[in-house]
Design a protein around this motif. Structure first.
Motif, PDB file in Angstrom:
ATOM      1  N   VAL A  67       0.821  -1.209   0.000  1.00 28.18           N
ATOM      2  CA  VAL A  67       0.000   0.000   0.000  1.00 28.18           C
ATOM      3  C   VAL A  67       0.859   1.265   0.000  1.00 28.18           C
ATOM      4  O   VAL A  67       0.406   2.345  -0.398  1.00 28.18           O
ATOM      5  N   GLN A  68       2.111   1.145   0.440  1.00 26.84           N
ATOM      6  CA  GLN A  68       3.008   2.290   0.474  1.00 26.84           C
ATOM      7  C   GLN A  68       3.634   2.589  -0.886  1.00 26.84           C
ATOM      8  O   GLN A  68       4.379   3.538  -1.033  1.00 26.84           O
ATOM      9  N   GLY A  69       3.352   1.713  -1.883  1.00 31.97           N
ATOM     10  CA  GLY A  69       3.962   1.882  -3.193  1.00 31.97           C
ATOM     11  C   GLY A  69       5.369   1.322  -3.262  1.00 31.97           C
ATOM     12  O   GLY A  69       6.134   1.660  -4.164  1.00 31.97           O
ATOM     13  N   GLU A  70       5.734   0.463  -2.312  1.00 34.82           N
ATOM     14  CA  GLU A  70       7.070  -0.101  -2.247  1.00 34.82           C
ATOM     15  C   GLU A  70       7.030  -1.593  -2.587  1.00 34.82           C
ATOM     16  O   GLU A  70       6.089  -2.302  -2.205  1.00 34.82           O
ATOM     17  N   THR A  71       8.032  -2.071  -3.287  1.00 38.22           N
ATOM     18  CA  THR A  71       8.114  -3.482  -3.621  1.00 38.22           C
ATOM     19  C   THR A  71       8.470  -4.280  -2.370  1.00 38.22           C
ATOM     20  O   THR A  71       9.459  -3.990  -1.694  1.00 38.22           O
ATOM     21  N   GLN A  72       7.648  -5.266  -2.054  1.00 35.45           N
ATOM     22  CA  GLN A  72       7.846  -6.042  -0.842  1.00 35.45           C
ATOM     23  C   GLN A  72       8.993  -7.039  -0.983  1.00 35.45           C
ATOM     24  O   GLN A  72       9.148  -7.691  -2.015  1.00 35.45           O
ATOM     25  N   MET A  73       9.757  -7.158   0.071  1.00 32.90           N
ATOM     26  CA  MET A  73      10.732  -8.229   0.193  1.00 32.90           C
ATOM     27  C   MET A  73      10.026  -9.468   0.753  1.00 32.90           C
ATOM     28  O   MET A  73       8.999  -9.357   1.418  1.00 32.90           O
ATOM     29  N   LYS A  74      10.624 -10.639   0.520  1.00 34.47           N
ATOM     30  CA  LYS A  74      10.035 -11.854   1.060  1.00 34.47           C
ATOM     31  C   LYS A  74       9.918 -11.791   2.582  1.00 34.47           C
ATOM     32  O   LYS A  74       8.927 -12.237   3.161  1.00 34.47           O
ATOM     33  N   LEU A  75      10.945 -11.214   3.226  1.00 33.67           N
ATOM     34  CA  LEU A  75      10.902 -11.122   4.685  1.00 33.67           C
ATOM     35  C   LEU A  75       9.873 -10.114   5.177  1.00 33.67           C
ATOM     36  O   LEU A  75       9.393 -10.225   6.303  1.00 33.67           O
ATOM     37  N   ASP A  76       9.530  -9.109   4.366  1.00 31.19           N
ATOM     38  CA  ASP A  76       8.425  -8.209   4.721  1.00 31.19           C
ATOM     39  C   ASP A  76       7.144  -9.015   4.900  1.00 31.19           C
ATOM     40  O   ASP A  76       6.402  -8.859   5.877  1.00 31.19           O
ATOM     41  N   VAL A  77       6.872  -9.861   3.912  1.00 34.24           N
ATOM     42  CA  VAL A  77       5.644 -10.646   3.911  1.00 34.24           C
ATOM     43  C   VAL A  77       5.658 -11.666   5.039  1.00 34.24           C
ATOM     44  O   VAL A  77       4.681 -11.817   5.784  1.00 34.24           O
ATOM     45  N   LEU A  78       6.780 -12.375   5.207  1.00 37.62           N
ATOM     46  CA  LEU A  78       6.886 -13.359   6.281  1.00 37.62           C
ATOM     47  C   LEU A  78       6.719 -12.693   7.646  1.00 37.62           C
ATOM     48  O   LEU A  78       5.998 -13.199   8.513  1.00 37.62           O
ATOM     49  N   SER A  79       7.380 -11.551   7.857  1.00 38.37           N
ATOM     50  CA  SER A  79       7.328 -10.869   9.146  1.00 38.37           C
ATOM     51  C   SER A  79       5.921 -10.385   9.461  1.00 38.37           C
ATOM     52  O   SER A  79       5.463 -10.471  10.613  1.00 38.37           O
ATOM     53  N   ASN A  80       5.238  -9.872   8.456  1.00 41.30           N
ATOM     54  CA  ASN A  80       3.866  -9.425   8.660  1.00 41.30           C
ATOM     55  C   ASN A  80       2.980 -10.589   9.080  1.00 41.30           C
ATOM     56  O   ASN A  80       2.170 -10.490  10.012  1.00 41.30           O
ATOM     57  N   ASP A  81       3.144 -11.726   8.418  1.00 40.63           N
ATOM     58  CA  ASP A  81       2.342 -12.904   8.742  1.00 40.63           C
ATOM     59  C   ASP A  81       2.652 -13.408  10.149  1.00 40.63           C
ATOM     60  O   ASP A  81       1.746 -13.818  10.884  1.00 40.63           O
ATOM     61  N   VAL A  82       3.924 -13.354  10.555  1.00 41.40           N
ATOM     62  CA  VAL A  82       4.297 -13.783  11.903  1.00 41.40           C
ATOM     63  C   VAL A  82       3.610 -12.916  12.954  1.00 41.40           C
ATOM     64  O   VAL A  82       3.062 -13.423  13.942  1.00 41.40           O
ATOM     65  N   PHE A  83       3.616 -11.599  12.761  1.00 42.11           N
ATOM     66  CA  PHE A  83       2.954 -10.707  13.713  1.00 42.11           C
ATOM     67  C   PHE A  83       1.458 -11.028  13.829  1.00 42.11           C
ATOM     68  O   PHE A  83       0.897 -11.066  14.928  1.00 42.11           O
ATOM     69  N   LEU A  84       0.825 -11.270  12.695  1.00 44.57           N
ATOM     70  CA  LEU A  84      -0.608 -11.562  12.717  1.00 44.57           C
ATOM     71  C   LEU A  84      -0.899 -12.872  13.442  1.00 44.57           C
ATOM     72  O   LEU A  84      -1.774 -12.957  14.312  1.00 44.57           O
ATOM     73  N   ARG A  85      -0.168 -13.928  13.069  1.00 44.65           N
ATOM     74  CA  ARG A  85      -0.438 -15.255  13.619  1.00 44.65           C
ATOM     75  C   ARG A  85      -0.126 -15.328  15.119  1.00 44.65           C
ATOM     76  O   ARG A  85      -0.828 -16.007  15.874  1.00 44.65           O
TER      77      ARG A  85
END
Length: 364
Positions: A67-85
């Motif tokens: 949403v920020q207009g930035e290309t996500q790194m794999k660890l961005d996605v993994l870290s976000n999922d970890v926080f949620l779970r």
């Protein structure tokens, strides 16, 4: 020689809770869940390429844009999922908001809902991942509106639009040579180091304070042509050193990871500037108010430093959007106050003729 006794994060939270005899323990449980998320991310970061989580998130377009207009790194996605779970199940939260998600995350059924909101940047400085430079996670805890708790309705964006002064707690995890958790629950700032043999965060820095004066500043100098006059004046004075108006030499730093910048300042002082500029007139700044400026600002103020937009205290800003951006200056109190003063003073036209320079013809 006997080693000093170390408190675990759990014991620290219990000691802090004793200041509030009526507390239910939900808050402590929430912070411990956040700490577990940070441990999991630290492990993924430590494995690097061995874990297969470095590089950009794969997609046909060459990368997923958040949403920020930035290309996500794999660890961005993994870290976000970890926080949620790690934080959705325990019944401490009414909802979450992340820099990586367009809209708030509603706690799903069948999980119970609680009285707090969690706001986070799951992996700050992710552009540094592939070059093995320190990155981190930033988080902030707010109270959910009473009306939302009592009615049981889903949280919405407006529930998260709270001033930084309303934060219950804030902190960050730094994934560097050691993994550290820096935390404030509104009673100063404490630093914890992850003991890998125990898997526990141990209290190693019980009372972090930011010195009022410094000779070190951090700013992205490549943007200098876009700076507003007060910022240019401040940086020029620092660069002039002992022979200039400040009569002392300064060092300049820039890591491009705000967690790492904030940590350096908490440890030894300094000032960080990512000010509003003219590079993109549609934005009031680069950094995110809710996910970055407010939690880091809370830590700085709790440690005796100062956090500002350059014009006003950042914690007093009323958010208007979930992903609002803002100019941000923080660190040693006297330097931040000087920058604020330069913003409040009338702008004088710069002349090339040295007769009209600040120190006239008699400059050293």
């Amino acid at each position: 020689m006997a080693l000093p006794q170390r408190f675990t994060l759990t014991r620290y939270l219990i000691e802090e809770r004793r200041r509030f005899p009526g507390a239910s323990g939900d808050f402590n449980a929430l912070i411990l869940d956040v700490a577990i998320a940070c441990k999991a991310i630290a492990r993924a970061v430590a494995f690097g390429d061995l874990g297969g989580v470095l590089g950009r998130q794969a997609a046909d377009s060459g990368g997923v844009v958040n949403v920020q207009g930035e290309t996500q790194m794999k660890l961005d996605v993994l870290s976000n999922d970890v926080f949620l779970r790690m934080n959705e199940w325990a019944g401490n939260l009414a909802g979450m908001a992340s820099e990586e998600m367009d809209s708030p995350y509603v706690i799903p059924q069948p999980h119970p809902r609680g009285k707090y909101l969690l706001v986070f940047d799951p992996l700050d400085g992710s552009s540094n991942i592939d070059v093995n430079v320190s990155v981190g996670s930033i988080f902030s805890v707010l109270r959910a509106p009473e009306e939302a708790i009592e009615s049981g309705r889903d949280v919405c964006e407006a529930d998260f639009l709270q001033r930084g002064t309303q934060q219950v707690a804030a902190g960050y995890a730094l994934y560097g040579p050691t993994t550290m958790l820096i935390l404030s629950v509104g009673n100063g700032v404490a630093g914890f180091t992850l003991d890998p043999s125990l898997g526990e965060f141990m209290l190693t820095h019980p009372d972090l304070t930011v010195p009022e004066d410094t000779q070190e500043f951090a700013i992205n100098a490549s943007n200098s042509r876009f700076w507003e006059p007060p910022v240019k004046r401040y940086v020029d004075e620092c660069l002039a050193g002992r022979e200039g108006a400040r009569c002392k030499d300064f060092n300049m730093r820039w890591i491009a990871s705000m967690v790492a910048e904030a940590h350096r300042i908490l440890m030894r002082g300094g000032v960080f500037l990512y000010p509003r500029d003219t590079k993109d007139s549609s934005r009031q700044g680069r950094l995110r108010l809710l996910y970055e400026a407010n939690p880091i600002g809370f830590l700085m103020e709790q440690a005796g430093g100062r956090a500002s937009t350059g014009r006003e205290p950042v914690l007093e800003v009323q958010p208007s959007q979930l992903h609002q951006r803002i100019g941000f200056v923080f660190g040693s109190k006297n330097e931040v106050e000087r920058i604020e003063r330069y913003h409040s003073e009338p702008v004088t036209r710069e002349l090339d003729n040295p007769l009209f320079a600040e120190r006239s013809l008699f400059r050293a």
